[in-house]
Design a protein around this motif. Structure first.
Motif, PDB file in Angstrom:
ATOM      1  N   VAL A  20       0.851  -1.198   0.000  1.00  0.00           N
ATOM      2  CA  VAL A  20       0.000   0.000   0.000  1.00  0.00           C
ATOM      3  C   VAL A  20       0.891   1.255   0.000  1.00  0.00           C
ATOM      4  O   VAL A  20       0.711   2.172  -0.814  1.00  0.00           O
ATOM      5  CB  VAL A  20      -0.931   0.008   1.244  1.00  0.00           C
ATOM      6  N   ARG A  51      -0.840 -12.101   4.254  1.00  0.00           N
ATOM      7  CA  ARG A  51      -0.274 -10.745   4.302  1.00  0.00           C
ATOM      8  C   ARG A  51       0.929 -10.640   3.344  1.00  0.00           C
ATOM      9  O   ARG A  51       1.119  -9.629   2.664  1.00  0.00           O
ATOM     10  CB  ARG A  51       0.169 -10.451   5.739  1.00  0.00           C
ATOM     11  N   LYS A  54       0.031 -10.392  -0.408  1.00  0.00           N
ATOM     12  CA  LYS A  54      -0.368  -9.049  -0.853  1.00  0.00           C
ATOM     13  C   LYS A  54       0.841  -8.238  -1.322  1.00  0.00           C
ATOM     14  O   LYS A  54       0.737  -7.382  -2.195  1.00  0.00           O
ATOM     15  CB  LYS A  54      -1.047  -8.296   0.300  1.00  0.00           C
ATOM     16  N   ASP A 267      -6.409   4.245   2.009  1.00  0.00           N
ATOM     17  CA  ASP A 267      -6.136   2.897   1.482  1.00  0.00           C
ATOM     18  C   ASP A 267      -5.969   1.886   2.607  1.00  0.00           C
ATOM     19  O   ASP A 267      -6.458   0.763   2.519  1.00  0.00           O
ATOM     20  CB  ASP A 267      -4.880   2.906   0.598  1.00  0.00           C
ATOM     21  N   TYR A 268      -5.272   2.298   3.663  1.00  0.00           N
ATOM     22  CA  TYR A 268      -5.114   1.392   4.809  1.00  0.00           C
ATOM     23  C   TYR A 268      -6.460   1.113   5.468  1.00  0.00           C
ATOM     24  O   TYR A 268      -6.758  -0.007   5.860  1.00  0.00           O
ATOM     25  CB  TYR A 268      -4.153   1.982   5.844  1.00  0.00           C
ATOM     26  N   ARG A 270      -9.358   1.157   4.072  1.00  0.00           N
ATOM     27  CA  ARG A 270     -10.136   0.264   3.204  1.00  0.00           C
ATOM     28  C   ARG A 270      -9.627  -1.175   3.334  1.00  0.00           C
ATOM     29  O   ARG A 270     -10.385  -2.113   3.422  1.00  0.00           O
ATOM     30  CB  ARG A 270     -10.005   0.739   1.748  1.00  0.00           C
ATOM     31  N   GLU A 271      -8.295  -1.322   3.367  1.00  0.00           N
ATOM     32  CA  GLU A 271      -7.731  -2.668   3.359  1.00  0.00           C
ATOM     33  C   GLU A 271      -7.747  -3.326   4.742  1.00  0.00           C
ATOM     34  O   GLU A 271      -7.910  -4.537   4.860  1.00  0.00           O
ATOM     35  CB  GLU A 271      -6.293  -2.621   2.848  1.00  0.00           C
ATOM     36  N   LEU A 272      -7.607  -2.526   5.789  1.00  0.00           N
ATOM     37  CA  LEU A 272      -7.491  -3.094   7.135  1.00  0.00           C
ATOM     38  C   LEU A 272      -8.732  -2.705   7.932  1.00  0.00           C
ATOM     39  O   LEU A 272      -9.774  -3.297   7.769  1.00  0.00           O
ATOM     40  CB  LEU A 272      -6.185  -2.611   7.785  1.00  0.00           C
TER      41      LEU A 272
END
Ligand code: FMN
Length: 321
Positions: A20, A51, A54, A267-268, A270-272
């Motif tokens: 990311v 993880r 990704k 972005d973090y 959304r992803e986490l």
């Protein structure tokens, strides 16, 4: 490449220079020629964790996956997997100083047993000779507990066709204390082909890079970690060969920095999750704080923020021009 045809590389930093971070960084900043994934563990499961997957989801010619293992068999497994996925180079971690890693003789722990390191390298390079493996590079410290180890380590590396030897001239026992030892780097400079040699350690300004290039004019690249986190414009400044006047970011830079940080947070999130995104951003701010010596109050507000809205407001206040 910049006008000195020096490759400028982003250091792998576990938990920080994630896929990311690298993607958003590339969108907002210039000057980086290559990036590396934080270390991916190759072990007997012969599987990467979710993880880790990704980190290598998007394959590009300037991304190098880094592997942590001390078993040639596991490294060879990872090399084949990554080759199939399209990667042209993989990197061996021989530098991580953390006790949880070195007690298993991995990372910088590999340097503590040069015979075992030699067998490991013999095995992986003889597999490479058979074909179908990506280029192999190494990121290394110059010793485990003494700088006297540097000559043997450099002599050993000189025997193998590494595509790159990235040298962080500290020993494991230094962790990140003391200053990088340029004399020890010189030992590698005398033995390793210069087109493969990359300097890493404490490069925080374009002036720091100029000094290293004056001393070691034929190195092929430099790798920057904490300096880039603190000042994401550093690669651009290195390419331009100039530091800013004064310590502060310009108004234009503050705007870019804010857009970068906002997109990274989003972005973090959304992803986490919101909570994890804040933790990740606070980790990054631990490295960025040195660039804001006069913003103690704003930095405190960032570190105390409890949710996304508090965090974003604190960052906006900190970067208001
Ligand atoms: C939080 C943190 C995580 C790191 N993770 C890795 C890693 O995954 N792989 C690696 O080879 N080095 C790792 N490093 C070392 C950096 O890549 C680099 O060698 C070190 O920070 C020195 O360079 P610098 O002075 O430019 O920061 C890490 C360092 C830090 C501080």
């Amino acid at each position: 490449m910049n006008r000195f045809s020096l490759s400028v590389e982003m250091a792998p930093m576990e938990g920080i220079t994630t896929a990311v971070y690298r993607r958003v960084y590339r969108k907002w900043f210039e000057g980086i020629d290559r990036t590396y994934t934080p270390f991916l563990v190759a072990n007997r499961t012969h599987k990467f964790k979710t993880r880790e997957k990704k980190e290598i989801e998007v394959c590009s010619p300037d991304l190098v996956p880094q592997i942590l293992t001390n078993q040639a068999e596991h490294f060879i497994w990872a090399a084949h997997e990554l080759h199939k996925a399209g990667f042209g180079e993989i990197n061996l971690n021989a530098g991580c100083p953390s006790a949880t890693v070195t007690t298993k003789r991995k990372g910088a722990g590999m340097l503590d047993d040069i015979r075992a390191l030699k067998s490991f390298l013999d095995e992986i390079f003889s597999e490479k000779e058979k074909g179908d493996l990506p280029e192999i590079s190494i990121k290394t410290r110059v010793g485990f507990s003494s700088y006297l180890e540097a000559e043997d380590i450099a002599d050993l590396y000189a025997k193998y066709p590494f595509s790159r030897v990235i040298v962080h001239p500290r020993i494991r026992d230094d962790f990140y204390n003391n200053v990088p030892n340029t004399e020890a780097f010189g030992i590698f400079y005398d033995r390793i082909p210069h087109e493969a040699l990359v300097f890493n350690g404490d490069l925080k300004t374009a002036e720091d890079v100029r000094k290293i290039c004056d001393e070691f004019p034929e190195i092929s690249g430099i790798m920057i970690g904490r300096g880039l986190l603190a000042d994401p414009f550093l690669p651009e400044r290195i390419c331009a060969g100039a530091d800013p006047r004064g310590d502060d970011f310009s108004d234009r830079e503050k705007k870019i920095l804010l857009s970068f940080l906002e997109e990274l947070y989003e972005d973090y999130e959304r992803e986490l999750s919101e909570a994890t995104a804040i933790i990740k951003m606070k980790e990054l701010w631990n490295f960025m704080a040195v660039s804001f010596p006069d913003n103690k109050k704003q930095l405190k507000a960032i570190s105390k923020s409890r949710n996304g809205s508090e965090y974003k407001t604190a960052v906006r206040n900190g970067l208001r021009s």
